[in-house]
Scaffold this motif. Structure first.
Motif, mmCIF file in Angstrom:
data_model
loop_
_atom_site.group_PDB
_atom_site.id
_atom_site.type_symbol
_atom_site.label_atom_id
_atom_site.label_comp_id
_atom_site.label_asym_id
_atom_site.label_seq_id
_atom_site.Cartn_x
_atom_site.Cartn_y
_atom_site.Cartn_z
ATOM 1 N N TRP A 32 0.863 -1.187 0.000
ATOM 2 C CA TRP A 32 0.000 0.000 0.000
ATOM 3 C C TRP A 32 0.894 1.229 0.000
ATOM 4 C CZ3 TRP A 32 -5.512 -0.110 0.758
ATOM 5 C CH2 TRP A 32 -6.047 -1.401 0.892
ATOM 6 N N GLY A 78 0.219 4.184 0.793
ATOM 7 C CA GLY A 78 0.010 4.963 2.014
ATOM 8 C C GLY A 78 0.304 4.193 3.283
ATOM 9 N N GLU A 119 -3.150 3.943 5.420
ATOM 10 C CA GLU A 119 -4.065 3.760 4.294
ATOM 11 C C GLU A 119 -4.794 2.427 4.399
ATOM 12 O OE1 GLU A 119 -4.164 3.676 -0.611
ATOM 13 O OE2 GLU A 119 -2.245 3.520 0.431
ATOM 14 N N SER A 173 -7.532 2.785 7.062
ATOM 15 C CA SER A 173 -8.661 3.580 6.590
ATOM 16 C C SER A 173 -9.551 2.772 5.643
ATOM 17 C CB SER A 173 -8.146 4.839 5.891
ATOM 18 O OG SER A 173 -9.211 5.629 5.413
ATOM 19 N N HIS A 174 -8.922 2.017 4.746
ATOM 20 C CA HIS A 174 -9.696 1.202 3.812
ATOM 21 C C HIS A 174 -10.482 0.123 4.553
ATOM 22 C CE1 HIS A 174 -10.778 -0.774 0.066
ATOM 23 N NE2 HIS A 174 -10.350 -1.916 0.570
#
Length: 236
Positions: free
Chosen positions: A39, A41, A45, A48-49
């Motif tokens: 990833w 990020g 990230e 968050s996903h």
């Protein structure tokens, strides 16, 4: 519900080995598993996903428990922090507690000389053809490598007065090898697997440490999983 996040290998296979948990149980695998698990990020990230995935499955929000094996515990902490600090996110979830299944504190590993020399500095690039030709075991290994790289780049969240959800740690009794040089065992001499300082500065959020049979990679093996499940569910 208890939501278990994948380990460094990216799969949720081990959670399918659990005995019945007598509560709703969800598992989240790495959404980039087949692409190597990277990833851009990093850990934030990913977290968050995964919150977005939970929101899609539970559109009315509510109370949840987060946890996971190894990397899964680290992701749980990042997810809980994002949920606690991003007050504009909808729907609203309240993390009542977390479970770290033999999750080693990553910053302790970063302090160990020469450990970083065995890791790449970023993404291991594979062509679509190479990825397609890889067997699942090879993809899991690549996911594991990328997980270790991303964790080393991750800033452990600071809660700044907010309460970290109360956490239970399941800790493997044994070492993977007698040398103790495997990266998952480099802090095994510490009861909290390296989380001591972080735990002290965040209200001693790790409320219990439960020893489970086996080493880091055998917690969910047939001969150990019954006891692991029992100890997990006794504190959830």
């Amino acid at each position: 519900p208890l939501i278990l996040i994948h380990d460094g290998g990216g799969t949720t296979f081990s959670y399918h080995c659990l005995e019945p948990t007598n509560r709703p149980l969800y598992g989240i695998q790495n959404a980039h598993l087949d692409d190597g698990g990277w990833w851009e990020g990093g850990i934030p990230e990913m977290a968050s996903h995964y919150i977005d995935l939970i929101s899609a499955a539970m559109p009315t929000g509510g109370d949840i428990l987060l946890g996971g094996w190894s990397l899964g515990g680290i992701l749980s902490l990042e997810m809980a922090h994002q949920l606690a600090t991003n007050t504009s996110r909808k729907p609203k979830f309240r993390v009542l507690g977390m479970v770290f299944v033999d999750s080693v504190f990553p910053k302790r590993l970063a302090d160990i000389p020469d450990l970083q020399n065995v890791l790449p500095t970023g993404r291991v690039t594979k062509s679509p053809a190479e990825l397609k030709a890889m067997k699942l075991r090879e993809k899991v290994d690549l996911n594991m490598t990328h997980a270790r790289v991303m964790v080393q780049k991750w800033d452990v969240p600071q809660w700044n007065g907010l309460q970290v959800p109360p956490t239970v740690m399941l800790r493997a009794k044994e070492y993977v090898s007698h040398s103790g040089h495997t990266f998952v065992d480099l802090t095994r001499q510490h009861q909290l697997l390296g989380w001591e300082t972080y735990n002290d500065s965040h209200g001693n959020f790790i409320r219990a440490v439960l020893d489970v049979e086996g080493h880091h990679f055998s917690i969910f093996h047939h001969e150990n999983v019954r006891i692991s499940t029992h100890k997990l569910m006794a504190h959830c």
